[in-house]
Design an enzyme around this catalytic site. Structure first.
Site, PDB file in Angstrom:
ATOM      1  N   CYS A  27       0.837  -1.319  -0.155  1.00 58.05           N
ATOM      2  CA  CYS A  27      -0.014  -0.018   0.029  1.00 58.05           C
ATOM      3  C   CYS A  27       0.755   1.185   0.033  1.00 58.05           C
ATOM      4  O   CYS A  27       0.506   2.395  -0.626  1.00 58.05           O
ATOM      5  CB  CYS A  27      -0.961   0.104   1.164  1.00 58.05           C
ATOM      6  SG  CYS A  27      -0.217  -0.285   2.807  1.00 58.05           S
TER       7      CYS A  27
ATOM      8  N   ASP B 296      -7.568   5.524  -1.390  1.00 59.20           N
ATOM      9  CA  ASP B 296      -7.119   4.233  -0.834  1.00 59.20           C
ATOM     10  C   ASP B 296      -6.431   3.311  -2.021  1.00 59.20           C
ATOM     11  O   ASP B 296      -6.740   2.777  -2.786  1.00 59.20           O
ATOM     12  CB  ASP B 296      -8.541   3.513  -0.357  1.00 59.20           C
ATOM     13  CG  ASP B 296      -8.151   2.406   0.620  1.00 59.20           C
ATOM     14  OD1 ASP B 296      -7.131   1.827   0.589  1.00 59.20           O
ATOM     15  OD2 ASP B 296      -8.978   2.185   1.711  1.00 59.20           O
TER      16      ASP B 296
ATOM     17  N   HIS C  10      -5.406   0.267  -1.218  1.00 61.93           N
ATOM     18  CA  HIS C  10      -5.967  -1.430  -0.789  1.00 61.93           C
ATOM     19  C   HIS C  10      -6.782  -1.664  -1.776  1.00 61.93           C
ATOM     20  O   HIS C  10      -7.032  -2.890  -1.931  1.00 61.93           O
ATOM     21  CB  HIS C  10      -6.367  -1.453   0.568  1.00 61.93           C
ATOM     22  CG  HIS C  10      -5.416  -0.866   1.710  1.00 61.93           C
ATOM     23  ND1 HIS C  10      -5.273   0.575   2.074  1.00 61.93           N
ATOM     24  CD2 HIS C  10      -4.293  -1.474   2.285  1.00 61.93           C
ATOM     25  CE1 HIS C  10      -4.401   0.524   2.957  1.00 61.93           C
ATOM     26  NE2 HIS C  10      -3.717  -0.450   3.124  1.00 61.93           N
TER      27      HIS C  10
END
Length: 472
Positions: A305, A429, A431
């Protein structure tokens, strides 16, 4: 060198006309002045052509053909000089249409596409109606040098909701003629003997009131050798000289054209800003790519990440024109950390996490970009960092990487109230593991506004705030 569209509001329709024009001339002398005279005469002939009745504009993906210098004659017959430009949309073929030659209804714009673009093709009639004259052949024996190149014409004008086709055609023809003048200047300026550098037009969207402008650069000459030209443009448009506006990477990307690399750009633009009492919104400035898990045929689910957040930041510096190098791969990021002495050689090829400090080191090593680090001992303190974050996005405007524990995110902006202290964070994000689907990414919150409870209230966080280099 530059053409300014005089209607930069961008609430109407952009007309963009492209097409090749052949520059061909015979040089009977090697004297510089004579060569320049012949080339200038050829450009004058091309300007006469775009102003002549043989000039034709065809609307891409439609049956619409326009003769702009024949009293704005057009087909189909329903189209008249007084037809509004925006009505052309109904003739443009969409993917859903089964038949080509009938009205299709206006195109439905994709989510996030705020600008409407009509693409036109520049063509020249090569025949005339009526009987053809008998051909005449002549033969001349003479030594000469023949120059030939293709000029990539690319002009834009923006129209308002009440602009007619007649108005737009007049401006398009004017823009084409002006662009030929700028191409002539660039061609003569960068000629070496009898070798020509192809002049290439680039469009740049500047802060109001300038709007969309077009600059012609010589192909093959890198940005590093065009600094003097860029500085003149900065002075002309009264732009600050500490950030790039006219590098090739700054060129305006038209909303109807996909990016070749497949990454989404600026998914946050389709989001609605949160409403806070006496609050203001402070956002990332410019364009970035969304980098997340499982892209580039790389399985980094569970450990990559921070690498992806770093890639997003690197894409910002690349697409703002600060650097020319591609976004680094995971392996290149790891090698950079080895090169600066932060990691052992065995780190390259591993699946080890990195954090904000490593992101700072890589940005400095690979891009020459410095960063500030903000330390937060526990997540609950982030709610009090509104002023610092707002100031960062106001002055630097770069994406921020935040790491805490085993998670990393990218902060793209804050909504903050100075009076109440309320704050919301615009989070990208890394992820996410799915396809490049803007609808899913925004609807499911992979790019979205988050409250203070988004952070682990007891975990520590380090924020990497990249700084803009001072350059044009």
């Amino acid at each position: 060198m530059v053409f300014v569209d005089s209607h930069p509001s961008y609430t109407g329709t952009i007309l963009r006309v492209r097409g090749p024009l052949e520059l061909k001339c015979r040089l009977d002398s090697t004297e510089v002045s004579q060569i320049q005279k012949v080339i200038s005469g050829t450009f004058e002939t091309l300007r006469s052509q775009v102003k002549s009745e043989s000039c034709v504009l065809t609307v891409c993906d439609s049956p619409v053909v326009i003769w702009p210098n024949k009293g704005v004659k057009a087909t189909p017959d329903e189209i008249t000089p007084d037809t509004l430009c925006e009505e052309i949309h109904q003739w443009i073929q969409t993917d859903e249409q089964e038949s080509f030659g009938k009205k299709s209804g206006k195109k439905k714009s994709k989510k996030g596409s705020a600008v409407s673009v009509i693409n036109l093709r520049l063509m020249m009639e090569v025949s005339r109606p009526g009987p053809l004259p008998a051909p005449i052949l002549s033969k001349t024996v003479q030594k000469s040098h023949f120059l030939s190149t293709t000029l990539p014409m690319d002009c834009v004008v923006e129209t308002s909701c009440n602009s007619t086709i007649k108005d737009a055609c007049e401006r398009l023809v004017e823009a084409l003629a002006h662009q030929l003048c700028e191409m002539e200047k660039v061609t003569l300026q960068h000629m070496k003997g009898t070798s020509l550098l192809v002049p290439e037009p680039f469009h740049f969207l500047l802060p109001e009131p300038a709007g969309l402008v077009t600059v012609v650069y010589p192909a093959g000459v890198p940005d590093s050798q065009l600094e003097t030209q860029r500085k003149e443009l900065h002075q002309q448009f009264e732009l600050p000289d500490d950030r790039p506006y006219f590098r090739r990477a700054n060129a305006y990307h038209f909303p109807n054209e996909p990016y070749r690399d497949g990454y989404l750009r600026n998914p946050h633009l389709v989001l609605t800003h949160p409403t806070l009492d006496d609050g203001k919104v402070y956002l990332v400035q410019g364009i970035y790519s969304y980098h997340h898990y499982m892209q580039d045929r790389m399985d980094d689910n569970g450990w990559g990440c921070a690498y992806r957040s770093l890639q997003t930041i690197c894409s910002w510096f690349q697409q703002q024109g600060y650097v020319e190098r591609p976004v680094p791969t995971h392996r290149e990021i790891q090698q950079a950390l080895v090169d600066v002495g932060d990691k052992q050689p065995s780190f390259v090829g591993s699946r080890q996490w990195i954090g904000s400090i490593e992101v700072q080191a890589v940005l400095n090593q690979l891009l020459g970009v410095t960063s500030k680090i903000m330390f937060v001992s526990q997540g609950s303190e982030l709610a009090s960092k509104g002023r610092e974050l707002a100031n960062h996005f106001l002055t630097e405007g770069t994406p921020v990487m935040i790491g805490g524990g085993v998670l990393a995110h990218t902060i793209l902006g804050v909504a903050w109230s100075e009076t109440t202290g309320q704050i919301r964070y615009l989070i990208l994000d890394p992820h996410y593991t799915g396809a490049e689907d803007l609808q899913v990414i925004t609807d499911k919150g992979w790019c979205g506004w988050k409250g203070p409870d988004f952070w682990d209230q007891t975990a520590y966080y380090n924020l990497c705030l990249p700084q803009r280099p001072k350059m044009t």
